[in-house]
Structures are given as structure tokens and as C-alpha cells.
Design an enzyme around this catalytic site. Structure first.
Site, PDB file in Angstrom:
ATOM      1  N   HIS A 211       0.790  -1.234   0.000  1.00 24.37           N
ATOM      2  CA  HIS A 211       0.000   0.000   0.000  1.00 24.37           C
ATOM      3  C   HIS A 211       0.817   1.276   0.000  1.00 24.37           C
ATOM      4  O   HIS A 211       0.265   2.366  -0.083  1.00 24.37           O
ATOM      5  CB  HIS A 211      -0.947   0.024   1.206  1.00 24.37           C
ATOM      6  CG  HIS A 211      -0.236   0.346   2.493  1.00 24.37           C
ATOM      7  ND1 HIS A 211       0.425  -0.597   3.215  1.00 24.37           N
ATOM      8  CD2 HIS A 211      -0.074   1.521   3.157  1.00 24.37           C
ATOM      9  CE1 HIS A 211       0.970  -0.024   4.279  1.00 24.37           C
ATOM     10  NE2 HIS A 211       0.683   1.260   4.274  1.00 24.37           N
TER      11      HIS A 211
HETATM   12  C1  UD1 Z   1      -2.155   5.438   5.985  1.00 26.23           C
HETATM   13  C2  UD1 Z   1      -0.857   5.911   6.637  1.00 26.23           C
HETATM   14  C3  UD1 Z   1       0.197   4.814   6.502  1.00 26.23           C
HETATM   15  C4  UD1 Z   1      -0.311   3.494   7.033  1.00 26.23           C
HETATM   16  C5  UD1 Z   1      -1.617   3.150   6.315  1.00 26.23           C
HETATM   17  C6  UD1 Z   1      -2.205   1.838   6.783  1.00 26.23           C
HETATM   18  C7  UD1 Z   1      -0.426   8.335   6.539  1.00 26.23           C
HETATM   19  C8  UD1 Z   1       0.390   9.373   5.889  1.00 26.23           C
HETATM   20  N1  UD1 Z   1      -0.346   7.113   5.993  1.00 26.23           N
HETATM   21  O1  UD1 Z   1      -1.897   5.315   4.606  1.00 26.23           O
HETATM   22  O2  UD1 Z   1       1.337   5.183   7.239  1.00 26.23           O
HETATM   23  O3  UD1 Z   1       0.640   2.493   6.817  1.00 26.23           O
HETATM   24  O4  UD1 Z   1      -2.549   4.204   6.546  1.00 26.23           O
HETATM   25  O5  UD1 Z   1      -3.362   1.539   6.103  1.00 26.23           O
HETATM   26  O6  UD1 Z   1      -1.105   8.603   7.501  1.00 26.23           O
HETATM   27  N2  UD1 Z   1      -9.347   4.896   2.013  1.00 26.23           N
HETATM   28  C9  UD1 Z   1     -10.528   4.208   1.915  1.00 26.23           C
HETATM   29  N3  UD1 Z   1     -11.093   3.767   3.082  1.00 26.23           N
HETATM   30  C10 UD1 Z   1     -10.542   3.978   4.281  1.00 26.23           C
HETATM   31  C11 UD1 Z   1      -9.341   4.690   4.362  1.00 26.23           C
HETATM   32  C12 UD1 Z   1      -8.741   5.139   3.218  1.00 26.23           C
HETATM   33  O7  UD1 Z   1     -11.059   4.000   0.830  1.00 26.23           O
HETATM   34  O8  UD1 Z   1     -11.126   3.550   5.292  1.00 26.23           O
HETATM   35  C13 UD1 Z   1      -8.699   5.383   0.798  1.00 26.23           C
HETATM   36  C14 UD1 Z   1      -8.603   6.908   0.788  1.00 26.23           C
HETATM   37  O9  UD1 Z   1      -9.711   7.490   0.202  1.00 26.23           O
HETATM   38  C15 UD1 Z   1      -7.354   7.141  -0.012  1.00 26.23           C
HETATM   39  C16 UD1 Z   1      -6.510   5.915   0.295  1.00 26.23           C
HETATM   40  O10 UD1 Z   1      -7.365   4.920   0.786  1.00 26.23           O
HETATM   41  O11 UD1 Z   1      -7.633   7.158  -1.383  1.00 26.23           O
HETATM   42  C17 UD1 Z   1      -5.399   6.242   1.250  1.00 26.23           C
HETATM   43  O12 UD1 Z   1      -5.871   6.541   2.587  1.00 26.23           O
HETATM   44  P1  UD1 Z   1      -4.975   7.426   3.609  1.00 26.23           P
HETATM   45  O13 UD1 Z   1      -5.454   7.328   4.991  1.00 26.23           O
HETATM   46  O14 UD1 Z   1      -4.812   8.775   3.047  1.00 26.23           O
HETATM   47  O15 UD1 Z   1      -3.540   6.781   3.547  1.00 26.23           O
HETATM   48  P2  UD1 Z   1      -3.079   5.253   3.562  1.00 26.23           P
HETATM   49  O16 UD1 Z   1      -2.502   4.961   2.232  1.00 26.23           O
HETATM   50  O17 UD1 Z   1      -4.152   4.344   4.082  1.00 26.23           O
END
Ligand code: UD1
Length: 393
Positions: A211
Site C-alpha cells: 500500500h
Molecule cells: C495510511 C498511513 C500509513 C499506514 C496506512 C495503513 C499516513 C500518511 N499514511 O496510509 O502510514 O501504513 O494508513 O493503512 O497517515 N481509504 C478508503 N477507506 C478507508 C481509508 C482510506 O477508501 O477507510 C482510501 C482513501 O480514500 C485514499 C486511500 O485509501 O484514497 C489512502 O488513505 P490514507 O489514509 O490517506 O492513507 P493510507 O494509504 O491508508
């Protein structure tokens, strides 16, 4: 004393659950001064399988406050979390704010608290990948710079903090809190049915997670990784609980045909040895799949540690790690995303050439208890702001 625990994203939940348990245990003992605890969920992760299922699996109570900050750019997400957390701090006036790990919610909580002169404790302090392209590295550096209690998982973390000029008075080597959760839940995970529902045998598959933005936001990197996975999966099935960020990019880069995509936990045997995408798993199901896998391929931070604790070979699809002890003492090997290297290393494991690991010191399931003891006994949250100390400087 009132302690406010902040969690926001998936890797936070298994780091706060042991604190909640330790505080409850302390409060149940007679003759002790009770510690009030409040759990605040920023809502950075909001899907059932990224958040709520972890509360259920880990036996965490419902958060006292839910902020629903959701997704966005880094500034949007961090900014929204800071604005909402500041309101919570005004309303609840905690004596101490505890943040964990390195996600945007961690930094938001630490910054909002320190500006109100509320003492901050950082669980999992001092880890450094020395790669400032990673948003998590920026979060780690800044959170540690403003925290009053730096709770470290291993000695390398203490050294990093000392090298950054942080006073040793603030640094507490307490061990790895994720391993508290792992040890506490291992027998529950053993009783899950995910393994049998997927039709998998112990040691008969590789487990994959992916991820990191640097891997999954780039089509070139994704294609390189997939070519390695395709080669490996000709002999050994790969199970891939897929993160939403990665799922979106697989769609965007039109890579679906390289995977077998499953809606839920359906039997993947008889499916050819494919790269089998399944939905993200809860804590206990994922732990069961880790415990029984032949090897793990990952770009996660926490899984490098969990595989070391479980003595399962782990190949990290990155060029650096903020968790070097998993390499020097544990079962982890950095392989980057070079397809040839990944395949060679996995083949070695399949031929029985396995790196022997040992469990690092203080990864013993008692980290949360040590943190609580320090918080209760040290009271640096009052002495750190002693004006006389400041004058002497
Ligand atoms: C975040 C953390 C990362 C951690 C990871 C675990 C930061 C900078 N990054 O990254 O360190 O390893 O979480 O999962 O804080 N999304 C969904 N549903 C959700 C959550 C997110 O669809 O419940 C989608 C968001 O819309 C976005 C993507 O996933 O497009 C990324 O989510 P985001 O929380 O921004 O960062 P992660 O890549 O999950």
C-alpha cells in the site's frame, strides 16, 4: 490524571488497545489513583474493514469521540484532524495526550496538543527510515521533536533520538507495543476460520500486502512488482488482502487481469496458483494468515515486526526500513521492488534456506504496562514546564 488516546488509521488500533487494557487493569486494582482515559478516533480510516472490525477484534470500546476527518491530501487530512482535535482538547482538558505510530493523525494530535502546552507521549518513537520521501518519516520526525515522552521499541530508536539532540530524560525504552497485541490475541487468531475458508494449508502459501504510495501510486513500480508475483505464484499461491489505495490504482492502471479478484473469503484452491486479491482483513483473520504462511511479502512497517515475532520469513518491498532490528535480529530481508531479486529470495525460502531470527528484547507483551508505570510515576508532565529549569538553561 486524564489521558487522551488518539487513533486514526488502521495501524494505530493495535497500538492503543494494549494501553486501554493496561489502564483498565490499573484502575481495577484497589488502592491506586485511577487514570481516566478517553479514546478519540480521528476517522482517517473509516471503512468497516479498515477501522471498525479492528475495534471488534481487539476488544476496544467504542471511541468516546469520533471526528470523521476522512480522506484528502496530506495537508487537508492533517489540518482537519488538528482543527477537530484542538476543540476536543479544549473541551476535555487532558493531562496527557498519547499518540502512536507515524500516520497523519499521529502528527496532528501531537502538534495540536503541544501548542496548547498539553504534554504528549509518543508510542513507537525514534524509528527512522532516513527517507524523507515517505510521508511517515516526516510524521515521525516532527512528532518526536514535540513530544515529552518518547516511548521507544528498540535501542536503535534511542540512538536516533539522541543523534537528533533529544534529551535522554525524555526517552524511555519500553519495547514494542504491537507485540503486546499480537501475543494477547494469538490463541484467538488460531481459532479463526479464514484459513480453512480460503482453502489454504499451513506453509502452503505466501501472504502479500502492498500500500505504500511509492510502490502503488506508480504504474511502473506496480508492473515490476506484479511480474515478480506472477513468477512466484506459478509455484505457490499468493493471498493478497488489498488496501483501498492499492485497489484504486489496480483499477486505474487497468491491471485487474493480472490478479484473481475475490469478493470475500472463498476457496482459492483449484484456482491455479494465482495472485488472489481478497478484501482487507480484520486483525484476527490477518494474524491467522500470517501465522500459517510460508513467507510474507510486504511494504508495511508493522508487518515487518509481526513476522519477526512469529518467526516467519518476511521480504520487504522497499529499499529502506525504519525497523532495522527486524533485519539484524529478526526474519526480515529488504528486497526493494526488483523482480529478479524478489523471486530469487522467495525461491531460497521455498528450498528451505531460511534466515533464523530471534525475538528482540522487550518484545514481550508488557510494553503498555511499562508505559503506564512511567506515566504514573515520573510525572514529567509537571516538571518539564518548571520555569526554574527553563531559567537555568
Ligand atoms: C495510511 C498511513 C500509513 C499506514 C496506512 C495503513 C499516513 C500518511 N499514511 O496510509 O502510514 O501504513 O494508513 O493503512 O497517515 N481509504 C478508503 N477507506 C478507508 C481509508 C482510506 O477508501 O477507510 C482510501 C482513501 O480514500 C485514499 C486511500 O485509501 O484514497 C489512502 O488513505 P490514507 O489514509 O490517506 O492513507 P493510507 O494509504 O491508508
Amino acid at each position: 490524571m486524564k489521558v487522551l488516546l488518539i487513533a486514526g488509521a488502521r495501524p494505530n488500533f493495535m497500538k492503543i488497545a494494549p494501553m486501554v487494557r493496561a489502564i483498565n487493569k490499573h484502575n481495577s486494582m484497589s488502592g491506586t489513583e485511577p487514570v481516566d482515559q478517553l479514546i478519540v478516533h480521528t476517522g482517517q480510516h473509516y471503512d468497516y474493514e479498515m477501522s471498525r472490525i479492528f475495534f471488534q477484534d481487539l476488544g476496544l470500546p467504542e471511541p468516546d469521540i469520533h471526528l470523521a476527518v476522512g480522506s484528502g491530501t496530506h495537508a487537508e487530512q492533517t489540518g482537519r484532524a488538528m482543527i477537530e482535535l484542538e476543540k476536543v482538547f479544549f473541551e476535555t482538558a487532558p493531562d496527557l495526550v498519547l499518540v502512536a505510530g507515524d500516520v497523519n493523525s499521529t502528527l496532528a494530535g501531537a502538534l495540536a496538543a503541544v501548542k496548547l502546552q498539553i504534554p504528549v507521549g509518543h508510542i513507537e518513537a525514534g524509528l527512522r527510515s532516513f527517507d524523507r520521501h515517505m510521508p511517515e518519516e516526516i510524521n515521525r520526525l516532527l512528532t518526536d521533536a514535540v513530544s515529552d515522552y518518547l516511548f521507544t521499541p528498540s535501542l536503535d530508536a534511542d540512538k536516533n533520538l539522541i543523534n537528533e539532540g533529544i534529551s535522554s530524560n525524555k526517552i524511555f525504552l519500553v519495547g514494542n507495543i504491537m507485540i503486546d497485541s499480537l501475543l494477547f490475541n494469538i490463541s484467538k487468531a488460531d481459532n479463526r476460520t479464514a484459513l480453512s475458508e480460503l482453502g489454504l494449508d499451513k506453509d502452503g502459501y505466501g501472504l502479500l500486502t502492498l500500500h505504500r504510495p511509492e510502490n502503488v501510486d506508480s504504474e511502473k513500480s506496480m508492473r515490476e512488482i506484479i511480474s515478480a508475483l506472477s513468477e512466484i505464484s506459478r509455484n505457490t499461491p499468493i493471498v493478497f488482502p488489498c488496501h483501498p489505495r492499492t485497489a484504486k490504482n489496480i483499477e486505474r492502471f487497468e491491471l485487474n487481469h493480472r490478479f484473481s479478484v475475490r469478493e470475500g473469503l472463498t476457496n482459492i484452491c483449484g484456482n491455479g496458483n494465482r495472485i488472489n486479491i481478497i478484501p482487507p482483513l480484520g486483525y484476527l483473520d490477518f494474524l491467522q494468515l500470517m501465522m500459517n504462511s510460508r513467507f510474507i511479502l510486504t511494504d508495511s512497517g508493522g508487518i515487518q515486526e509481526e513476522s519477526t515475532a512469529l518467526n516467519i520469513p518476511c521480504f520487504t518491498l522497499r529499499d529502506s526500513t525504519e525497523r532495522p532490528v527486524t533485519i539484524t535480529e529478526g526474519t526480515n530481508t529488504l528486497v526493494g521492488i526488483d523482480a529478479g531479486k524478489i523471486v530469487t529470495e522467495v525461491n531460497k525460502v521455498m528450498e528451505g534456506k531460511v534466515k533464523n531470527g530471534k525475538i528482540p528484547d522487550l518484545w514481550d507483551g508488557r510494553t503498555a504496562e511499562r508505559i503506564l508505570e512511567i506515566i504514573i510515576n515520573q510525572h514529567i508532565y509537571t516538571s518539564i514546564y518548571n520555569p526554574e529549569d527553563v531559567e537555568q538553561l
